[in-house]
Write an enzyme that holds these catalytic residues in place. Structure first.
Site, mmCIF file in Angstrom:
data_model
loop_
_atom_site.group_PDB
_atom_site.id
_atom_site.type_symbol
_atom_site.label_atom_id
_atom_site.label_comp_id
_atom_site.label_asym_id
_atom_site.label_seq_id
_atom_site.Cartn_x
_atom_site.Cartn_y
_atom_site.Cartn_z
ATOM 1 C CG ASN B 151 -0.258 -0.340 2.512
ATOM 2 O OD1 ASN B 151 0.500 -1.316 2.575
ATOM 3 N ND2 ASN B 151 -0.483 0.446 3.535
ATOM 4 C CD GLN B 179 -3.726 0.047 -1.402
ATOM 5 O OE1 GLN B 179 -3.926 0.542 -2.513
ATOM 6 N NE2 GLN B 179 -4.135 0.633 -0.288
ATOM 7 C CB SER B 199 -10.870 -3.146 0.187
ATOM 8 O OG SER B 199 -11.480 -1.901 0.417
ATOM 9 C CB THR B 238 -28.412 -7.493 8.060
ATOM 10 O OG1 THR B 238 -29.284 -8.015 9.053
ATOM 11 C CG2 THR B 238 -29.219 -7.101 6.834
ATOM 12 C CB CYS B 325 -4.510 2.755 8.870
ATOM 13 S SG CYS B 325 -5.058 2.070 7.324
#
Lengths: 399, 383
Positions: B151, B179, B199, B238, B325
Site C-alpha cells: 500500500n 491494493q 476491498s 445482515t 490508517c
C-alpha cells in the site's frame, strides 16, 4: 410477478429514509475522503462528518460521542461487546448471564465463550416474553462478569425491564450489555438511567443504511475491551478498518430524525397495530398474541394461529411481506426458538406471523394486511385436519 | 473522466488535486448509480418473502460476478465489511496453524499475534530463502500471509513463487490483494493464493464492503463474527446489499485493466521523471522492484514527511505520509523500516493515482510539488 408487496417486516430491516439518503449521497463522491487521512482536507472533511454522526448517535442514548465505537452492524457490535469484554478479563469473574430469547449473535458469542472456559447461564423467560428479575437475582453473583439482555425483542417486540436489570447488575458488580438494535428510535434509551455499560446499535433498523452499527462503551468507569478486528487502530484501537463515512452520516441523520419524531411516531404505530390486531381477532377465532400485551413497542405484532399447519402460510400471503420467526433463521424450517421459549408448542410456533409496522405504513396497507391474513388463515385451516377436529368439538388440539 | 474535486473554501482559486487513491478512491459513476438505486430498495436478504428474495438475488448476482472475475467458485466468496475484516478473518481463522507474515504487511494482517516474520530485501521483496527456512524450521503447518502489492510503495511480490514455496511445506497462503486488485490483472487462478482479501473502496466502489475469497470453499476460516448464519456461516450480520451491489458495479466499470494500467503507468512515469529531473536528490523507494502503475513512494532526504504533506495540502495537493490508517500523528513508515530505509522512513510520502487522475492534474502536481520542495529545501538550507 404480481404487484409489489406491502412491506410489513420492519423488524427485519427498514427502508432507508429519503432524508437520510439525501444526507449520505454527497459523501460517496464530492466528499469521498478517507477519514483517517490526516494529511489533507479530503480526510479532514470526512472525519468531521463522521464525528457529527457520532454525536447524533450518542445523543439518542444519552451517551458522550467518545463512547461510541462504529462497527459494521449490531451483529458485530454484539460479538465485540461480549467476546471483547470476556477475552479482556483476567480476573475471577468467569460467569456470563444471558436470556434464551436473545438474538442468535448474542447466544452464539456466549456459546463460543463457554467453549473457551466461561460458564454461561441462559435464563428462561415467562410466557409473556419478559425476564423475571427474581430468576436473574438467583443466578447473578460476585463471579458474574456480564449480563446481556436485549432492550426490545426482535420477534415479539417486548420491552425488557432494563433499568431494574441494570440496578441489579450494579449491586453485584456485574456489567450490563444490551442489544438495543430493535429499541433504538422506538423507546427512550438512556445509558446512565438504565445503568447499561455496553449497548449495541444498528443503522438499518432505524431507517439508516445497512452495513453500519455502533457499540456504546462506557468510559466512566471505563469498560475494557479486546478488539475483534486489528489493523490501522481506528476507533481508539477497538475496531480497525476504514470508516465508511457515507454510512456513518446516514446513521447519524437517522438518529437525529428519530429523536425528533419518536414519541409521535410510536403513538401512530400503536394505533395502526391496534387496528390490525382488532381487525384480525374480530374475524378469526384462535388467534394468540405472543409477548406481553402492553410492555411492547408500537410497531410489532406477533400472532399465532391455532388449528392449522403453518408451513404454507407465507405462500398464501403474496400481497404482504411479513415474516415467520426472525429474519436470520427464517430460511430454515426450525420453529422460532423465541416462540418456543414462551412455551408455545412447535405447531403454534410454526403457525405464527411477525408483522412489523413502521414509518411508511399506512392505514390502507393495514386494511389490506387484515384481509390477506384472514383469508390466508381461513384457507389454510380449511385444509387442516386440526381445524376439522376443532369444529367437531375436540379440545385436544387447543393450545 | 476526472472525479469531482471540491475547491478549497478557504482559497477558492485553488482546486484540490487528489493523489491519495491508495487511501480511498472516489466512487465511480456506475457504482454510485448502483448504490443509490440499491439504497432505495428495502429488504433483508434473509427474509423469505418476495422483498427479501429480491435482495438475496442482487447479492448472489454480485457474488457470481466477483467470483467469475477471479476464476473462483461463488461459494468461495465471503462478503465482509472491508479489507481489514477480510484480513482479520483470514489470519485469525486457522488457530491450528502457525501464522507467518511478511515484514511489510498491512497492520490488519500483521498487527495481531504472529509466530514469525518473513524478511524483505531493500526493494521490499520477500526473501524466498528466508521464507523457505522459516517454513522448514517447524513441522506444524503454517498460514503464510504475503500481500500482492504494498500500500505504501506499490512493490509487487512474486506471489506465484511464494505460493510454490509455501505449498511445498504444506502451508496455506493468504494474499492481501486490497491494493493490487483493479490495478493488476494476474491470472488469479494460477497465482496460488488459498485466500484472497479485497476491498471495494480502493477500486472506486463504496466503503464498507470487502471480501475474502477462498480457493477451496470447504477450507474456510473459523468465523470471527458469529450469529445469524449468513455467508454460509462464515460471517454473520445482515448483508450490506447496496454496498455489495456497488462493489460489483465498480468491478464491471474497471473494464480493461491492462489499458487503464498503461494509462496510469504513463502518467506516473511522467510524474516521476519530471520531479526527479527538477529535484536531483529525490529518492523513489522500491524503484528497482516491479511496482503498481499508480503508486510512487518518494522522499526528499532533507525534508520531513509531515512538513512536506502539510505544505502540499496548502497548495491543494492531497498525498499521504506513511500509511493513512493510524489516527493522529504521522509515524515513520514501518514498511520502509523493514526495507532497511531507516534514514528515509520519516521522509517518504506516497503519491497514488487512480481512475479520475488526468494528464492535466499530473502537470499541476509537478509544478506545485517542485515549487514546494524547492521552497522548503531553501528554507532548510538557510536554517
Amino acid at each position: 410477478m404480481s404487484e409489489a408487496q406491502i412491506y410489513l417486516d420492519y423488524q427485519a430491516t427498514t427502508p432507508c429514509d429519503p432524508r437520510v439518503l439525501d444526507k449520505m449521497l454527497p459523501y460517496f463522491r464530492e466528499h469521498f475522503g478517507n477519514a483517517h487521512s490526516v494529511t489533507h482536507s479530503f480526510g479532514w472533511r470526512a472525519e468531521e462528518a463522521g464525528e457529527l454522526a457520532r454525536e447524533q448517535i450518542a445523543a439518542l442514548i444519552g451517551a458522550q460521542a467518545k463512547e461510541i465505537i462504529f462497527t459494521s452492524g449490531a451483529t458485530e457490535s454484539n460479538n465485540l461487546a461480549i467476546k471483547g469484554l470476556a477475552r479482556c478479563h483476567n480476573g475471577r469473574r468467569r460467569h456470563l448471564v444471558t436470556v434464551a430469547t436473545e438474538h442468535k449473535c448474542v447466544l452464539e458469542s456466549c456459546l463460543r465463550l463457554e467453549r473457551e472456559g466461561f460458564s454461561v447461564t441462559f435464563l428462561p423467560v415467562g410466557g409473556d416474553g419478559l425476564l423475571d428479575l427474581d430468576r436473574l437475582e438467583a443466578v447473578i453473583g460476585d463471579h458474574t462478569l456480564l449480563v446481556s439482555v436485549m432492550a426490545v425483542n426482535n420477534e415479539i417486540g417486548v420491552i425488557q425491564p432494563l433499568a431494574e436489570i441494570g440496578a441489579l447488575c450494579r449491586r453485584h458488580g456485574a456489567l450490563l450489555h444490551s442489544d438495543a438494535a430493535q429499541a433504538l428510535g422506538k423507546i427512550a434509551l438512556d445509558v446512565d438511567g438504565l445503568a447499561v455499560d455496553l449497548m449495541s446499535l444498528s443503522g438499518h433498523k432505524i431507517y439508516g443504511p445497512k452495513g453500519v452499527g455502533a457499540l456504546y462503551v462506557r468510559r466512566r468507569p471505563r469498560v475494557p475491551l479486546l478488539a475483534e478486528l486489528d489493523g490501522g487502530g481506528q476507533e481508539r484501537g477497538l475496531r480497525s478498518g476504514t470508516l465508511p463515512t457515507p454510512l456513518l452520516v446516514g446513521f447519524g441523520e437517522a438518529c437525529r430524525i428519530a429523536a425528533l419524531e419518536m414519541t409521535e411516531e410510536q403513538n401512530r404505530l400503536k394505533g395502526l397495530r391496534d387496528q390490525l390486531y382488532q381487525g384480525i381477532v374480530g374475524r378469526l377465532p384462535g388467534v394468540i398474541l405472543n409477548g406481553h400485551p402492553e410492555r411492547r413497542v408500537g410497531g410489532n405484532l406477533n400472532l399465532s394461529f391455532a388449528w392449522l399447519e403453518g408451513d404454507q402460510l407465507l405462500r398464501r400471503l403474496d400481497r404482504i411481506a411479513v415474516s415467520t420467526g426472525s429474519a436470520c433463521s427464517a430460511a430454515t424450517l426450525e420453529p422460532s426458538y423465541v416462540l418456543r421459549a414462551l412455551g408455545l408448542n412447535s405447531e403454534l410456533a410454526h403457525a405464527s406471523l411477525r408483522i412489523g409496522l413502521g414509518r411508511f405504513t399506512t392505514t390502507a396497507e393495514i386494511e389490506v394486511a387484515i384481509d390477506s391474513i384472514v383469508t390466508a388463515v381461513t384457507e389454510q385451516r380449511r385444509r387442516s385436519p386440526l381445524w376439522a377436529l376443532h369444529l367437531e368439538g375436540s379440545t385436544l388440539v387447543d393450545r | 473522466m476526472a472525479a469531482v474535486h471540491p475547491s478549497r473554501p478557504d482559497r477558492p482559486s485553488v482546486t484540490d488535486l487528489y493523489f491519495d487513491y491508495n487511501a480511498t478512491a472516489p466512487l465511480r459513476d456506475a457504482a454510485f448509480n448502483a448504490v443509490a438505486g440499491a439504497l432505495r430498495q428495502c429488504g433483508n436478504a434473509s427474509s423469505v418473502h418476495r422483498v427479501g428474495r429480491g435482495v438475496r438475488a442482487a447479492i448472489e448476482s454480485a457474488r457470481e460476478q466477483l467470483a467469475a472475475r477471479l476464476g473462483r467458485a461463488a461459494d468461495g466468496v465471503i462478503f465482509t465489511s472491508g479489507g481489514t475484516e477480510a484480513n482479520n478473518l483470514a489470519v485469525r481463522g486457522f488457530p491450528g496453524r502457525r501464522l507467518l507474515v511478511s515484514a511489510v504487511e498491512h497492520p490488519s494482517v500483521g498487527a495481531g499475534p504472529v509466530d514469525g516474520i518473513v524478511a524483505v530485501d531493500r526493494d521490499g521483496i520477500v526473501d524466498l530463502a528466508a521464507l523457505d527456512a522459516l517454513l522448514a524450521a517447524d513441522p506444524q503447518p503454517a498460514l503464510l500471509a504475503v500481500m500482492l502489492a504494498n500500500n505504501e510503495t506499490g512493490v509487487i511480490q512474486p506471489i506465484a513463487e511464494i505460493a510454490r514455496v509455501a505449498h511445498r511445506h504444506g502451508a496455506l497462503l493468504h494474499v492481501d490483494a486490497v491494493q493490487a486488485f483493479g490495478k493488476l490483472d494476474p491470472d488469479w487462478d494460477r497465482l496460488g493464493a488459498d485466500l484472497l482479501s479485497l476491498s471495494a473502496h480502493k477500486i472506486g466502489g463504496p466503503p464498507g464492503v470487502g471480501a475474502l475469497v477462498l480457493a477451496d470453499p470447504d477450507r474456510a476460516p473459523q468465523a470471527l463474527i458469529q450469529g445469524g448464519g449468513q455467508e454460509r456461516r462464515h460471517r454473520a450480520g445482515t448483508e450490506n446489499m447496496p454496498a455489495i451491489v456497488g462493489f460489483a458495479a465498480a468491478l464491471e466499470d474497471l473494464g480493461d485493466i491492462g489499458a487503464e494500467t498503461a494509462r496510469l503507468q504513463a502518467l506516473k512515469d511522467r510524474l516521476e521523471s519530471a520531479c526527479q529531473a527538477a529535484l536531483p536528490d529525490m529518492v523513489v523507494l522500491g524503484r528497482a522492484a516491479p511496482r503498481l502503475a499508480n503508486t510512487v513512494c518518494l522522499a526528499l532526504p532533507t525534508l520531513a514527511a509531515h512538513t512536506l504533506v502539510m505544505a502540499l495540502d496548502l497548495e491543494g495537493i492531497a498525498v499521504s505520509a506513511g500509511s493513512a490508517c493510524s489516527s493522529g500523528k504521522v509515524a515513520p513508515s514501518a514498511v520502509l523500516l523493514a526495507m532497511g530505509e531507516t534514514a528515509l522512513a520519516g521522509a517518504a510520502i506516497r503519491v497514488s493515482l487512480g481512475w479520475g487522475s488526468t494528464a492535466q492534474e499530473i502537470e499541476l502536481f509537478i509544478e506545485r510539488f517542485v515549487a514546494v520542495a524547492n521552497r522548503l529545501s531553501a528554507r532548510h538550507r538557510a536554517a
